[in-house]
Write an enzyme that holds these catalytic residues in place. Structure first.
Site: not given
Length: 350
Positions: A133, A251
């Site tokens: 991320e 995810e």
């Protein structure tokens, strides 16, 4: 976990290959590594092999959990060589870049003490993920992060030509390509990332993105479902039409801490995601898979969070996972459906 995943027909696991300066750290300080912790990673890879599971291994965290880019910046600052105390200096400080490259090289060239295979030679490793991320809000133009992705992905390819490389993005769009209206809010367009630009690099082999509708969208279940369909469809379309690369939802999940949470909310999200991914696979399009965040087993309570799922303790979720595995396996051909998993697939048809 690998044994349980294999029984559900799962074939790939995404997990961490980092822990920087924290408890049981792999990297104690720049260039200093803990052999016992690395032997634990050896064991993870060996167990994945034993259970027929391939791995996507992430190399550093944008977040502070397990050290992350913050730890690298602190190391440089403590040694008096850091050029900025900003966490984003991870992406542009030459000293920190050297720290990270040294760590990457150590991981890629390590010989597994159990299998005797160097990581860069191990076919059970499917891909390296650069960073979990990434964000670089100090440069909303995106140039800083883009340069870092290019440099680090090319560095990995120079050492390891056998494995795929992905970035690890959340999947947000900046304002330049006209797709930022698909973001959860206006905030994400200024985070220095762009899904299309960041993945449109020759040394990036496939694109990945994340999705947390109950955290990102403060609205009704119906509105969240609309967001999910648009978010996934947009990224698959990007992979198909612009990037010409596979796209993985690496995810997604539902928090049990969300107000008015019910287990059925998680089941509905999984069903919607699985339908969209299956449709893409059936049509031979770019959508290449999805990963629930996160699967855990008993005894892992210290590593769990409000998204954690013990699938065999949630019958409806377990059945959804098996059904999706069976459907995708059939698309690949019946030869992929074997052993006890074959029995599950036969039962799922009845």
């Amino acid at each position: 976990m690998f044994e349980g995943g294999s029984k559900m027909g799962l074939t790939v696991c995404r997990t961490w290959a980092f822990n920087d300066g924290a408890y049981h750290a792999l990297q104690l300080s720049p260039g200093q590594f803990d052999e016992k912790s690395f032997q634990a990673l050896d064991y993870v890879i060996a167990e994945a092999r034993r259970n027929g599971i391939r791995l996507i291994l992430s190399l550093v965290n944008n977040l502070q959990a397990y050290g992350g880019k913050t730890q690298y910046v602190q190391w440089a600052w403590q040694e008096g060589v850091g050029i900025s105390s900003s966490n984003d200096s991870f992406f542009f400080d030459p000293t920190i870049q050297t720290y990270f490259k040294d760590y990457v090289k150590t991981v890629l060239t390590r010989k597994n003490t159990i299998t005797g295979i160097e990581y860069r030679e191990d076919p059970m490793i499917l891909a390296w993920e650069l960073i979990n991320e990434p964000r670089c809000a100090s440069d909303p133009s995106g140039d800083t992060l883009q340069d870092w992705i290019k440099e680090m992905s090319e560095y990995i390819k120079a050492i390891d030509k056998k494995h795929l490389v992905t970035v690890g993005l959340e999947g947000f769009y900046d304002s330049k390509n006209g797709k930022d209206s698909l973001n959860p809010s206006k905030f994400e367009a200024a985070l220095g990332t762009d899904f299309i630009r960041n993945n449109d690099i020759p040394s990036i082999d496939f694109a990945s993105f994340h999705m947390y509708p109950d955290k990102w969208i403060k609205d009704t279940l119906e509105k969240k479902a609309e967001f999910v369909e648009k978010w996934i469809s947009s990224h698959i379309e990007d992979g198909e039409k612009q990037l010409k690369k596979p796209v993985v939802l690496s995810e997604f999940g539902v928090s049990s801490h969300t107000k008015d949470f019910e287990p059925s909310h998680r089941q509905k999200l999984i069903k919607l995601v699985y339908e969209l991914i299956y449709k893409s696979a059936k049509e031979n399009k770019a959508g290449a898979g999805s990963f629930i965040w996160q699967f855990v087993v008993k005894g892992m309570e210290d590593y769990n969070d409000d998204f954690g799922v013990i699938p065999w303790e949630m019958q409806s979720v377990y059945e959804q996972i098996v059904m999706q595995s069976c459907r995708l396996a059939r698309l690949r051909g019946q030869s992929d459906v074997q052993g006890s998993f074959e029995g599950l697939c036969l039962r799922s048809q009845s």
